[in-house]
Design an enzyme around this catalytic site. Structure first.
Site, mmCIF file in Angstrom:
data_model
loop_
_atom_site.group_PDB
_atom_site.id
_atom_site.type_symbol
_atom_site.label_atom_id
_atom_site.label_comp_id
_atom_site.label_asym_id
_atom_site.label_seq_id
_atom_site.Cartn_x
_atom_site.Cartn_y
_atom_site.Cartn_z
ATOM 1 N N LYS A 38 -1.566 1.105 8.498
ATOM 2 C CA LYS A 38 -0.917 2.410 8.408
ATOM 3 C C LYS A 38 -1.839 3.528 7.923
ATOM 4 C CE LYS A 38 3.666 0.450 7.500
ATOM 5 N NZ LYS A 38 4.826 0.429 6.578
ATOM 6 N N ARG A 55 -12.654 -15.498 -8.595
ATOM 7 C CA ARG A 55 -12.423 -14.527 -9.667
ATOM 8 C C ARG A 55 -12.888 -15.046 -11.025
ATOM 9 N NH1 ARG A 55 -6.575 -11.903 -7.852
ATOM 10 N NH2 ARG A 55 -7.482 -10.419 -6.379
#
Length: 397
Positions: free
Chosen positions: A199, A37
């Site tokens: 999910k 990052r």
């Protein structure tokens, strides 16, 4: 979403406040274990410094919940950034206050400082105007290069834009908007989406937003079992969202109604338990034993999905195909990463939407073979859902 960028402004002799995403992983000794990052922000940082800007960086680290947590200080980040730039980085003791302001005012052209963790103050996540105004008072230009937090309306991402102008995008955000925006608005076809994860509930909005854009959708991860339950299959002990079974059936029908090829696995790797030691069995999706659960896509599905990927011109991937943290259930995810790299080598535009998918590509050593790996898991997901990202919407058009 055309936004002003670093290329549109002059930074020479001006104090530039830049929001970066330096939320890096640390070990128990506060050593940075992955500096990706920080490295991703270097192009914008170097441009500002080399053009004579006086750079003030701000970031969060971890979840201190509005309190000063010494273990979450950005001091190790300042040290690593200094090494990468081969230049001194002034570390502020706070992100606001008299001392930080004095340090900012003392910066000369081409110099750089890093403010202390923004989230040591509860006002940051609450987007309190006075806190945003105090941050803004340190700079004359605002640059947002933290795509990973662009979906949050925080003081340093959204509030600050009301008090400092110009407010523009850094090169990293510009790159994210280019690839994600082009894929959604003007993709080269065939356009294929690969969606995985545990999910359906986390991917509903993505599916619905992509239905009028993509040609084919490949589904993987544990959410396949909610679709299979909707079709009446026996899924054994596999993970299922009982309250989403009806919705899964509706999504399958919507895909048919819109002539979208929505492919589900033909076989899975099953085991009796969620464990690295569990015995596995490869079975067709209508043959999962009652005492077993599906934990990865099977070899037949890997072959089918890989062929689909190789035929596509634009591919977006978000979510693993199985429990890739456990090696014996990682084959499907790694194979998809390899197929994506192979397709990219043939000219396909490949976009990996951050989070677990990005981690899988890194784990497979294939990052350099992908067109674009998003730096924001949640932000890229919300972008794919068609939502407005507050940290980007607030920037100058």
């Amino acid at each position: 979403m055309e936004k002003k960028t670093l290329s549109d402004i002059s930074c020479k002799g001006r104090r530039v406040l830049m929001r970066v995403d330096f939320n890096v992983p640390l070990d128990d000794q506060a050593n940075i274990t992955n500096d990706k990052r920080i490295v991703e922000a270097l192009p914008s940082i170097k441009t500002i410094m080399e053009s004579g800007g006086r750079l003030i960086l701000m970031s969060h680290l971890g979840r201190p919940k509005g309190k000063v947590v010494p273990e979450l200080s950005l001091t190790p980040v300042a040290k690593r950034l200094s090494e990468l730039l081969d230049a001194p980085v002034v570390m502020a003791g706070d992100c606001i206050g008299t001392e930080a302001m004095q340090q900012a005012l003392a910066l000369q052209d081409g110099e750089i400082m890093l403010l202390e963790n923004l989230r040591f103050h509860p006002e940051e996540e609450k987007n309190e105007p006075e806190f945003a105004r105090e941050l803004a008072s340190m700079g004359e230009i605002y640059v947002n290069d933290a795509f990973g937090t662009a979906h949050r309306a925080h003081a340093s991402t959204e509030g600050i834009c009301h008090y400092v102008q110009p407010s523009v995008a850094g090169y990293l955000i510009e790159k994210e908007l280019k690839y994600l925006g082009q894929a959604l608005n003007a993709p080269e076809r065939p356009f294929l989406a690969i969606l995985g994860g545990a999910k359906i509930s986390g991917k509903i909005d993505v599916l619905e937003n992509l239905f009028d854009k993509v040609d084919t959708v490949l589904i993987g991860g544990a959410m396949i079992f909610t679709f299979f339950k909707a079709q009446g299959y026996n899924i054994g002990k596999s993970l299922v969202e009982e309250d989403k079974v009806e919705l899964a059936g509706h999504l399958l029908q919507t895909a048919r109604d819109n002539n979208i090829r929505m492919l589900l696995p033909g076989d899975v790797v099953a085991a009796t338990e969620f464990s690295a030691d569990a015995e596995t069995l490869t079975v067709p999706i209508d043959g999962i034993p009652d005492n077993m659960m599906g934990l990865d896509i099977g070899p037949q599905t890997i072959d089918t999905y890989s062929r689909e990927i190789l035929q596509a011109k634009t591919v977006i991937w978000n979510g693993p195909m199985g429990v890739f943290e456990i090696e014996k259930f990682a084959k499907g995810t790694i194979a998809i990463a390899q197929a994506l790299a192979d397709a990219t080598a043939k000219g396909t535009i490949s976009i990996v939407g951050g989070g677990d998918s990005a981690a899988a590509v890194m784990k497979a050593g294939l990052a350099s073979g992908i067109t674009h790996i998003s730096t924001g898991g949640g932000a890229s997901l919300e972008f794919l859902e068609g939502k407005i990202l507050p940290g980007i919407a607030a920037l100058n058009d």
